[in-house]
Design an enzyme around this catalytic site. Structure first.
Site, PDB file in Angstrom:
ATOM      1  N   GLU B  40       0.808  -1.223   0.000  1.00  0.00           N
ATOM      2  CA  GLU B  40       0.000   0.000   0.000  1.00  0.00           C
ATOM      3  C   GLU B  40       0.840   1.271   0.000  1.00  0.00           C
ATOM      4  O   GLU B  40       0.310   2.356  -0.206  1.00  0.00           O
ATOM      5  CB  GLU B  40      -0.988   0.000   1.167  1.00  0.00           C
ATOM      6  CG  GLU B  40      -0.379  -0.053   2.544  1.00  0.00           C
ATOM      7  CD  GLU B  40      -0.369  -1.460   3.120  1.00  0.00           C
ATOM      8  OE1 GLU B  40      -0.167  -2.426   2.342  1.00  0.00           O
ATOM      9  OE2 GLU B  40      -0.561  -1.597   4.336  1.00  0.00           O
ATOM     10  N   ASN B  41       2.144   1.143   0.226  1.00  0.00           N
ATOM     11  CA  ASN B  41       2.998   2.329   0.148  1.00  0.00           C
ATOM     12  C   ASN B  41       3.432   2.661  -1.283  1.00  0.00           C
ATOM     13  O   ASN B  41       4.294   3.514  -1.470  1.00  0.00           O
ATOM     14  CB  ASN B  41       4.225   2.171   1.057  1.00  0.00           C
ATOM     15  CG  ASN B  41       5.030   0.932   0.753  1.00  0.00           C
ATOM     16  OD1 ASN B  41       4.461  -0.140   0.580  1.00  0.00           O
ATOM     17  ND2 ASN B  41       6.329   1.050   0.675  1.00  0.00           N
TER      18      ASN B  41
END
Lengths: 237, 207, 237, 207
Positions: B40-41
């Site tokens: 998700e980064n």
């Protein structure tokens, strides 16, 4: 001629005022604008509200800004990380406020702030303590919570390439919050690994259009937070 | 455990792996399958752990560990990343757990203790947006208490979100009718499993 | 092995069903996936709701789809353009529905649909007939209107490069609605000027991540709508 | 008219030009100023009209005419484009008008007639989001009727949004107190202007 580059880190952060809301890019150390944060520590502004995914590690960068008692409130999704001791200690001592926001909601609130959207509905956090006191509403049989856009007075962002107009590219997962934070701040201050001539960055690959950027300073050899932490350094040094 | 999870992820899936034990799932992809990992980064197409000395501190996963990219990977910013997650584009998410309830509630971000530093990360967005939530966890806490409960006592991450639970003792599916044991671990029988589980367990009737 | 490329335009559009909602990329002719639209005309699906900024021009592409009486409703911001006669005639005859949406609201509704945001507030259209019947609400002294996210069953999109995972780049202002439409459709169908090996497109310059794409067909010499209109062509030809 | 508008746009501004007459403003940038033009279809840094034969049908402006890019331009998708517009990042927008009211209401997208095909484009987002809205228009309609009215009869684009009006007869500023004439055109006097304007006009008192 439009030229957003400035001559020094000190000049880049000189207008930051006491009580300002500041967005700081980075996910862990990736994308954290350490040199700009250190310039802000030198500059002196206090009573800051900081919007950033984490709270820094060791005693450098964002953790050092917090350690200097310059931050009254953190808005973030994950305040404890490996080697983060500064924030937890101040938080448990009641000396710093925390607004905990789910990571996707944090990202969307920042994007909304930059895009002129005052509020939106999201499914994240429904039926959890983080939705407490917030308006909930059902659309098509699913429950959502109303979240507000966030704007900031300043953003501090790290990027890879920049040109005089403020067009930016990023490096790998250092991109993270940088592009949306540039849109949501009145004044976006960017440290670039390299400043290039206008036109060098292909118009097809610009990630942050220059319109979202105000000041650019070249920092050609940025420190890695993990290196500084491994050396047990404390800023100011 | 991680292997049991890996077997249940179909070829071609887009997968998000939570921090910790879930990260191990990537080591057990059955031959012939291609999975795409999202972190998700800001990375779709996460590859293997880099060789020593090849790490890039700005090419990391959600657990902030160095990773690599596969050919065909791409980078994006956080709002685009959660467009993938919240928008229902990720097929499977594997998460750790502190507590799971019989109706699939998940608690995995805070004990709610007064002196705990709460940290939620992307978990609430993941359980709200990803099609299938698989949980991988030790069956019991370090001091032997059940984690699979009638009701979670810790603050929730999401309500009714878990599809299946993979523990060191069993694989358990969360159904409308209750918790169904799909597979028992080696040397584990149903009674033993129930003794270590607060919530009532059911057996699938044989077809 | 994941491979989203298909063998023909016909295969790319074969699953489109009667009554489907379809997003079609393009701003004027830039980015309009003419070959996919013509394949859809051949395929036969009808009673369609089409989300697209315009309504096409001449008697080709989107205008031809409308002329064939296959579209029951258009959701768009600007239905009349130079050389567009098909939509105006059907609209004045009461034979096609129109939902007129401000361009920025249209873009944001599509993005919201793709991002799992069911609804958001925007200042555009407040105090105008386009806000009629919609919920209005004041945030910080300014009035906003509530708008809903839009999802589609299919999107038809034109891009520049694609790989087998569905990673896409675009060309110039043909990018327009393509990236957001890919996110908002259950099935995104893309015509690419060139399909390249995985890894050829630098991970830093991918505009549409492959996760948002389902079917890819290479159309190496796409027609320009304005050329077809200048030749007074009508599809099917 | 277009020249009068251009003079009032400060150096370094980000500018969006509406379709038609507003597009001509780009031809009159005073020497020494650098302006950046945004077109809402996805280009920041619009350059001059391309030479004949050099047109790219997929490099166009909001009016769907071929354009070029300056060095330092960039492309983006529609949601990002309206982040610029709605988010207050554009300094000046120059629009055409069908009607303007004395309190700055603008009507420029539809006559409201039953058989008219309504088409709004980005106008409502522009007037809601851009810091300064300048209007450039013929002072009267083709059949000699006033366009600057007490109240618009056509459907509004936005309420109280116009800062200044640039016509073939005058430059008029919209103030809280009313419409103030800043400059009269050659061979136009105040009385003549008022006769061709429905709304009451005021003169700035000399300092």
């Amino acid at each position: 001629m439009i030229n957003k580059t400035v001559k020094s880190l000190a000049e880049a952060v000189q207008d930051i005022h006491d009580g300002a809301t500041i967005m700081i890019s980075g996910f862990g150390e990736a994308g954290s604008p350490i040199e700009l944060i250190h310039a802000l520590i030198d500059q002196g502004a206090k009573d800051l509200t900081v919007v950033s995914n984490n709270t820094g590690s060791g005693n450098v960068g964002l953790a050092a800004l917090i350690e200097q008692r310059r931050v009254k409130k953190m808005i973030c999704s994950f305040p404890r990380t490996a080697n983060s001791t500064v924030f937890p200690e101040l938080y448990n001592a009641g000396e710093i406020e925390l607004e905990l926001v789910p990571q996707g909601t944090l990202a969307e609130r920042i994007r909304a702030g930059g895009a002129g959207i005052p509020a939106f509905y999201t499914p994240a956090s429904v039926n959890t303590p983080l939705a407490k006191g917030k308006e909930c509403r059902v659309f098509d049989g699913i429950e959502y919570v109303l979240e507000r856009g966030i704007k900031a007075d300043f953003s501090l962002v790290k990027c890879e390439l920049a040109d005089r107009y403020g067009n930016l590219t990023y490096h790998a997962t250092a991109r993270n919050f940088g592009p949306i934070m540039c849109t949501a701040a009145t004044t976006s201050i960017v440290q670039a690994k390299k400043v290039v001539e206008a036109g060098v960055i292909d118009p097809e690959i610009v990630v942050t259009p220059g319109i979202f950027v105000n000041h650019i300073i070249e920092v050609s050899n940025p420190a890695h937070e993990s290196d500084l932490v491994a050396q047990k350094l404390t800023y100011p040094w | 455990m991680a292997q049991n999870v890996a077997v249940d992820i179909p070829d071609g899936s887009y997968v998000n792996l939570g921090i910790g034990m879930p990260e191990m799932v990537a080591d057990f992809v059955p031959e012939g399958r291609e999975l795409i990992y999202q972190t998700e980064n800001g990375l779709l197409g996460m590859g293997a752990v880099p060789m020593a000395g090849q790490e890039d501190p700005e090419l990391i996963n959600a657990g902030k560990k160095p990773v690599t990219t596969i050919p065909g990977a791409c980078f994006f910013h956080h709002a685009d990343s959660f467009t993938m997650i919240r928008g229902g584009h990720i097929d499977v998410c594997v998460l750790g757990a502190m507590q799971i309830s019989k109706n699939g509630d998940l608690a995995n971000w805070s004990t709610g203790a007064a002196n705990a530093i709460p940290a939620v990360g992307g978990a609430m967005d993941l359980v709200a947006g990803v099609k299938r939530i698989l949980v991988i966890t030790k069956h019991n806490t370090k001091d032997g208490k059940p984690k699979i409960l009638n009701q979670c006592s810790y603050p929730l991450t999401g309500k009714g979100v878990v599809e299946s639970i993979y523990t060191n003792l069993a694989i358990i599916d969360v159904k409308k009718e209750g918790l169904f044991v799909r597979k028992l671990g080696p040397n584990v029988d149903f009674e033993y499993l129930q003794q270590h589980t607060e919530a009532k367990l059911f057996q699938y009737t044989k077809l």
